[in-house]
Write an enzyme that holds these catalytic residues in place. Sequence first.
Site, short mmCIF file in Angstrom:
data_model
loop_
_atom_site.label_atom_id
_atom_site.label_comp_id
_atom_site.label_asym_id
_atom_site.label_seq_id
_atom_site.Cartn_x
_atom_site.Cartn_y
_atom_site.Cartn_z
N LYS A 82 0.85 -1.20 0.00
CA LYS A 82 0.00 0.00 0.00
C LYS A 82 0.88 1.24 0.00
O LYS A 82 1.93 1.27 0.66
CB LYS A 82 -0.90 -0.03 1.24
CG LYS A 82 -2.00 1.02 1.27
CD LYS A 82 -2.87 0.87 2.53
CE LYS A 82 -3.99 1.88 2.60
NZ LYS A 82 -4.80 1.73 3.83
N SER A 157 -9.68 1.66 2.60
CA SER A 157 -8.72 2.40 1.78
C SER A 157 -7.67 1.52 1.12
O SER A 157 -7.03 1.95 0.16
CB SER A 157 -8.02 3.49 2.61
OG SER A 157 -7.27 2.89 3.65
N SER A 181 -10.27 -0.57 6.76
CA SER A 181 -9.49 -0.36 5.53
C SER A 181 -8.76 -1.60 5.01
O SER A 181 -8.32 -1.62 3.87
CB SER A 181 -8.48 0.77 5.71
OG SER A 181 -9.14 2.00 5.52
#
Lengths: 471, 431
Positions: A82, A157, A181
């Site tokens: 990420k 996310s 997330s």
Amino acid sequence: MSNKPLNELSVKEAQTMLADGTVSSVELTRSCLETIEAKDPEIHAFVTVLADDAMDAAKRADQVRKTAKTVPPLLGIPFAVKDNFLTKGARTTASSKVLDNYYPQYSATVIEKLEASGGVILGKTNMDAWAHGSSTETSDYGPTHNPWDTSRLAGGSSGGSAAALAAAETIAAVGTETAGSIRQPSSWCGTIGFKPTYGRVSRYGVVAMGSSLDSPGPMTKSVEDTALILGVIAGHDARDATTAPVPVPDYLGDLQNDIHNLKIGLPKEYFMTDSQPGVNEMVKKAAAVYENLGAQLVEVSLLDPKYSIADYTIVQRSEVSSNLARYTGVRYGNDRCYFGDEAKRRIMLGTYALSSGYYDAYYKKAQAVRMLMKRDFDRVFEQVDLILSPTTPSTALPLGATHGQAMFGELADVLAEASSLTGHPAINMPVGLLQGLPVGMQLIGNHFAEQKILNAAYAYEQATNWRENTL
Amino acid sequence: MTYSLVCGAEIHVELNTKSKMFCGCKNDPFGAAKPNIYTCPVCLGLPGALPVPNKKAIEDCIKIGLALHCEIAEVSKFDRKHYFYPDLPKGYQISQYDEPFCVKGYVDTSFGRVGITRVHMEEDTAKMHHEVVDGVKSSLIDFNRSGVPLVEIVSEPDIKSPEQAKEFLKKVRDIVRAIGVSSCDMEKGSMRLEANVSLTSDGSLPAYKVEVKNINSFRFFANALEYETKRQAELLDKGETPTQETRGWREGYGTVSQRGKEDAADYRYMPEPDIPPFEISRDMVEHLRKELPILPEEIITSLVADGLSESAAKIVVNQTDMLEFIEQVKKLNSKYVQKAGNDLVNKKIDLKKTSPEDYLKTLENAKMDKITDEATLRPLVEKAIAENPAVVADYKAGKQNALGFFVGVVMKASGGKADPRATTDLLKKLL
């Protein structure tokens, strides 16, 4: 051994093939990079692909394997990371144009640990800008599309990491969760995502969102992979004062431990009446599998998860307003006018909540409610080992669903927020398909009871083929 | 109208720990060869960096609190204090808000007790330099100081005069130096002072206060108080209430308004989520208390008990070499401590050249040479009496200091060798 295309392998499968020489890290990495090249224009899981660096790392890994007597567990395994994990010398944007041209001087602890274990970093995955959202639609670099239906959202996310796994653009991934997330995009993309106990995995070098909530964790294709990676990245970090000095168990070695007599609680408040029809039923069907495995299901009661929305919003917005204060563009990055609407909304709300005269009514009160929630979970964990519920109230929503919905994320994560506020660990397991889209169940454990969650998840995974489950 | 001064002090001291407050960088902002060499992701406020508190700095802060007679909190925490300034890289300063390490202490001055409200721990900011670089006016930032451990000592508004302020500040400095945790160098800025000043006509706490910054000496602090007393009294006499504001001290000029109440910052304090709260065990507090050195006040008391005058003791206490000299003299021959104290202060003994042993030997030798036998003294005494009939008359009239006069005369005649005691005895006999 396996007839799967290399990019579809799990970590465990790849590890075996690397060990017996049927495949090299270079082949494995090239296969992932080729898949990214082919699919990512449509999926958009990556913000930055580090093709050259990855191939170099793969070559080094193959060299090490030739000469070393013992090799680290993740040697030559490709990862998607990420974009809020700092990677030394490799662009790190957190999907915000504020950091469009930011090349960190250091790497996050999680990245250091993955690299020390031999991991190969393919690139940086897309996310909601600053991790503000549950859609990856607020990314300044455009949304990530759900590989199951590219007209739909991947969730967020950590949407890029989940989509990269679902599209087999990588062997494994890491993400971060503040509230939902990791779990929610994993649920929408039909992958496994694990949010560890707060303080189990170091936050050092992760672009901070809600500092009292942020928890990095593995995102994988199998429970074994999750256990393996968690074992690598977990542990006390001298650079993060909130990491706990709790020993890291052998998650993988103890994975097959018996789950007979495990007590699993189903909180009735988490099977909400306004959830998408079919989601609750699908998850209850999955829960029934545990009865066949010798575990005991009991109905329990937790505080209505809807209370957690307001509480989470205040805590998180306050911390966001503080954590984003450093991005002035004076020393690095672009200036504040590059912040997107979502970040600006959060800064304003958080600044208001912390203002003199409002602090007691908002942040302080929210922290008190947080304590109540913790006691609520403590009470339930006296009765049961694990809590089981849907991960999200719906399957993946169409692109554009977030437009004009300032509270989109909070509503999508309603079932993840309480356990995030209380710092409990949880996993998302795909349990079936509803109109062709994955449905996820979550297993929430007590603090530092990661092993119990993994054992239950593994037992479920071995007993079922979720892709064949429909209503 | 007559007004009395109401003043509280805020004192910042930089601790001299090896490393900075929240990272492993070297803490040596004044010794650094170049700007920005002692920096890392934490003290530069880079994304993802996290603070890890320096245990030694916290212990030092608690020691200062203990030396100032404070109560030490059982539970304490750090908070974020938000404001934007280029020298503050995170957009907030890690400080302590409602649960400081130390509260409710005091310092006694000869003008009365000054309460200590709190002693708390925070981090210093980077240092700004405004220079012309390649012909362009530039603001440069040196992060060597960013994250240096800083202790803030806040007093109650108990200071009633500039003299008391000076004594109080000196005492605090001497205490902090005695603990050895800071150089307290005001020129370099490792000790910084601020004053909160207002005036009262009836002894009650006024509804306004004026904060005065940029004070870098005790004398300037006193000057600032005098200036503000005059300025505020003139306003009050006109029936106006002085504006609540922050003013800066400019030596040779006075105080200048910097920021009004309406611009007062809202720091949006919140608990620092990156650092878990502390439980401070009583064992640890007692352990730290035992590590405290004897403090200046206690040394003065013991010097006075050894026979030094209070004024001499106050000078000796601040000079390590003098103090060591006295200690040695006391060990070697305790009856000369008083004399040694007076000689140190009045005769300015060169301590680099004179050892305590040499000093005592000189005294002993001088004593050996004294004339004590009556046979030698008698002619000198008789001569003194014969030559001063008027003083003899005074003596007979009951003037005791006449005796002192004769001792002086005999002393002079003997070249300082006459023993005062023997001379006095003989004088009394012959008179």
